[in-house]
Design a protein around this motif. Structure first.
Motif, PDB file in Angstrom:
ATOM      1  N   VAL A  90       3.263  -5.751   8.576  1.00 38.42           N
ATOM      2  CA  VAL A  90       2.286  -4.771   8.155  1.00 38.42           C
ATOM      3  C   VAL A  90       1.863  -4.740   6.823  1.00 38.42           C
ATOM      4  O   VAL A  90       1.847  -5.582   6.267  1.00 38.42           O
ATOM      5  CB  VAL A  90       2.736  -3.475   8.045  1.00 38.42           C
ATOM      6  N   PRO A  91       0.066  -4.826   7.000  1.00 33.74           N
ATOM      7  CA  PRO A  91      -0.441  -4.736   5.421  1.00 33.74           C
ATOM      8  C   PRO A  91       0.836  -3.926   4.321  1.00 33.74           C
ATOM      9  O   PRO A  91       0.909  -3.155   5.092  1.00 33.74           O
ATOM     10  CB  PRO A  91      -1.385  -4.300   5.673  1.00 33.74           C
ATOM     11  N   GLY A  92       0.500  -4.983   3.282  1.00 37.07           N
ATOM     12  CA  GLY A  92       0.989  -3.444   2.022  1.00 37.07           C
ATOM     13  C   GLY A  92       0.358  -2.424   1.832  1.00 37.07           C
ATOM     14  O   GLY A  92      -1.403  -2.946   2.019  1.00 37.07           O
ATOM     15  N   GLY A  93       0.955  -1.628   1.523  1.00 34.71           N
ATOM     16  CA  GLY A  93       0.601  -0.280   0.978  1.00 34.71           C
ATOM     17  C   GLY A  93       0.512   0.439   1.980  1.00 34.71           C
ATOM     18  O   GLY A  93      -0.174   1.399   2.695  1.00 34.71           O
ATOM     19  N   SER A  94       0.510  -0.231   3.568  1.00 32.10           N
ATOM     20  CA  SER A  94       0.412   0.784   4.711  1.00 32.10           C
ATOM     21  C   SER A  94       1.742   1.916   4.925  1.00 32.10           C
ATOM     22  O   SER A  94       2.580   1.899   4.143  1.00 32.10           O
ATOM     23  CB  SER A  94       0.730  -0.028   5.500  1.00 32.10           C
ATOM     24  N   CYS A  95       1.888   3.192   5.651  1.00 41.26           N
ATOM     25  CA  CYS A  95       2.657   3.905   6.041  1.00 41.26           C
ATOM     26  C   CYS A  95       3.274   4.238   7.599  1.00 41.26           C
ATOM     27  O   CYS A  95       1.616   3.637   8.345  1.00 41.26           O
ATOM     28  CB  CYS A  95       2.308   4.969   5.325  1.00 41.26           C
ATOM     29  N   ALA A  96       4.408   4.102   7.770  1.00 44.34           N
ATOM     30  CA  ALA A  96       5.015   4.046   9.036  1.00 44.34           C
ATOM     31  C   ALA A  96       5.042   5.579   9.172  1.00 44.34           C
ATOM     32  O   ALA A  96       6.401   5.893   8.868  1.00 44.34           O
ATOM     33  CB  ALA A  96       5.745   3.245   9.482  1.00 44.34           C
ATOM     34  N   ASP A 114      -2.573   7.557  -5.130  1.00 39.72           N
ATOM     35  CA  ASP A 114      -2.614   7.501  -6.088  1.00 39.72           C
ATOM     36  C   ASP A 114      -2.008   6.972  -7.349  1.00 39.72           C
ATOM     37  O   ASP A 114      -0.532   6.825  -7.744  1.00 39.72           O
ATOM     38  CB  ASP A 114      -2.006   9.459  -7.338  1.00 39.72           C
ATOM     39  N   LEU A 115      -2.922   5.720  -7.639  1.00 36.81           N
ATOM     40  CA  LEU A 115      -2.192   4.026  -8.370  1.00 36.81           C
ATOM     41  C   LEU A 115      -1.488   4.468  -9.775  1.00 36.81           C
ATOM     42  O   LEU A 115      -0.589   4.008 -10.484  1.00 36.81           O
ATOM     43  CB  LEU A 115      -3.447   3.629  -8.284  1.00 36.81           C
ATOM     44  N   ALA A 122       1.306   5.711  -9.121  1.00 38.86           N
ATOM     45  CA  ALA A 122       2.682   4.258  -8.562  1.00 38.86           C
ATOM     46  C   ALA A 122       2.616   3.725  -9.288  1.00 38.86           C
ATOM     47  O   ALA A 122       3.844   3.218  -9.493  1.00 38.86           O
ATOM     48  CB  ALA A 122       1.379   3.891  -7.293  1.00 38.86           C
ATOM     49  N   ARG A 123       2.018   3.304 -10.461  1.00 37.38           N
ATOM     50  CA  ARG A 123       1.995   2.324 -11.495  1.00 37.38           C
ATOM     51  C   ARG A 123       3.022   2.535 -12.219  1.00 37.38           C
ATOM     52  O   ARG A 123       4.312   1.998 -12.738  1.00 37.38           O
ATOM     53  CB  ARG A 123       1.363   1.812 -12.472  1.00 37.38           C
ATOM     54  N   ARG A 124       3.253   4.509 -13.117  1.00 40.64           N
ATOM     55  CA  ARG A 124       4.335   4.840 -13.630  1.00 40.64           C
ATOM     56  C   ARG A 124       5.714   4.326 -12.984  1.00 40.64           C
ATOM     57  O   ARG A 124       6.675   4.244 -13.394  1.00 40.64           O
ATOM     58  CB  ARG A 124       4.462   6.718 -13.503  1.00 40.64           C
ATOM     59  N   LEU A 125       5.583   4.767 -11.548  1.00 40.59           N
ATOM     60  CA  LEU A 125       6.710   4.432 -11.074  1.00 40.59           C
ATOM     61  C   LEU A 125       7.518   3.807 -10.804  1.00 40.59           C
ATOM     62  O   LEU A 125       8.706   2.813 -10.788  1.00 40.59           O
ATOM     63  CB  LEU A 125       6.683   5.031  -9.304  1.00 40.59           C
ATOM     64  N   TRP A 126       6.597   2.271 -10.768  1.00 42.18           N
ATOM     65  CA  TRP A 126       6.963   0.754 -11.010  1.00 42.18           C
ATOM     66  C   TRP A 126       7.003   0.267 -11.931  1.00 42.18           C
ATOM     67  O   TRP A 126       8.794  -0.405 -12.200  1.00 42.18           O
ATOM     68  CB  TRP A 126       6.010   0.209 -10.335  1.00 42.18           C
ATOM     69  N   ARG A 127       7.041   1.240 -12.615  1.00 44.62           N
ATOM     70  CA  ARG A 127       7.257   0.602 -14.088  1.00 44.62           C
ATOM     71  C   ARG A 127       9.172   0.957 -15.075  1.00 44.62           C
ATOM     72  O   ARG A 127       9.460   0.472 -15.639  1.00 44.62           O
ATOM     73  CB  ARG A 127       6.403   1.047 -15.528  1.00 44.62           C
ATOM     74  N   ALA A 128       9.231   2.519 -13.759  1.00 46.05           N
ATOM     75  CA  ALA A 128      10.546   3.135 -14.203  1.00 46.05           C
ATOM     76  C   ALA A 128      11.229   2.602 -13.573  1.00 46.05           C
ATOM     77  O   ALA A 128      12.778   1.971 -14.278  1.00 46.05           O
ATOM     78  CB  ALA A 128      10.040   4.608 -14.147  1.00 46.05           C
TER      79      ALA A 128
END
Length: 79
Positions: A21-27, A50-51, A54-60
């Motif tokens: 599946v492509p990145g950023g997809s949701c199943a 919401d990017l 997403a960035r804040r979650l990734w960094r955390a």
């Protein structure tokens, strides 16, 4: 909950984990209101797209796990 129902509820997660599946997809399920059915790619809510969040979650996650994994944008550039 019956074993068959458990399998149906896990199906979208397994599909997302193993399908190409492509990145950023949701199943999710393909049935009425995406509550039941065969797994397929489905839309994401505004909050899920919401990017900034997403960035804040990734960094955390990186900070808490002590790992670094480059987050790529749709253009393929690493952050």
């Amino acid at each position: 909950m019956l074993p068959a129902e458990r399998r149906r509820r896990r199906a979208p997660t397994l599909y997302a984990a193993v399908a190409d599946v492509p990145g950023g997809s949701c199943a999710g399920p393909d049935g009425l209101l995406e509550e039941h059915g065969t797994p397929k790619l489905v839309g994401r809510s505004k909050a899920a797209r919401d990017l900034t969040v997403a960035r804040r979650l990734w960094r955390a996650a990186e900070e808490r796990t002590g790992t670094a994994f480059p987050l790529r944008t749709n253009t393929g550039a690493a952050r």
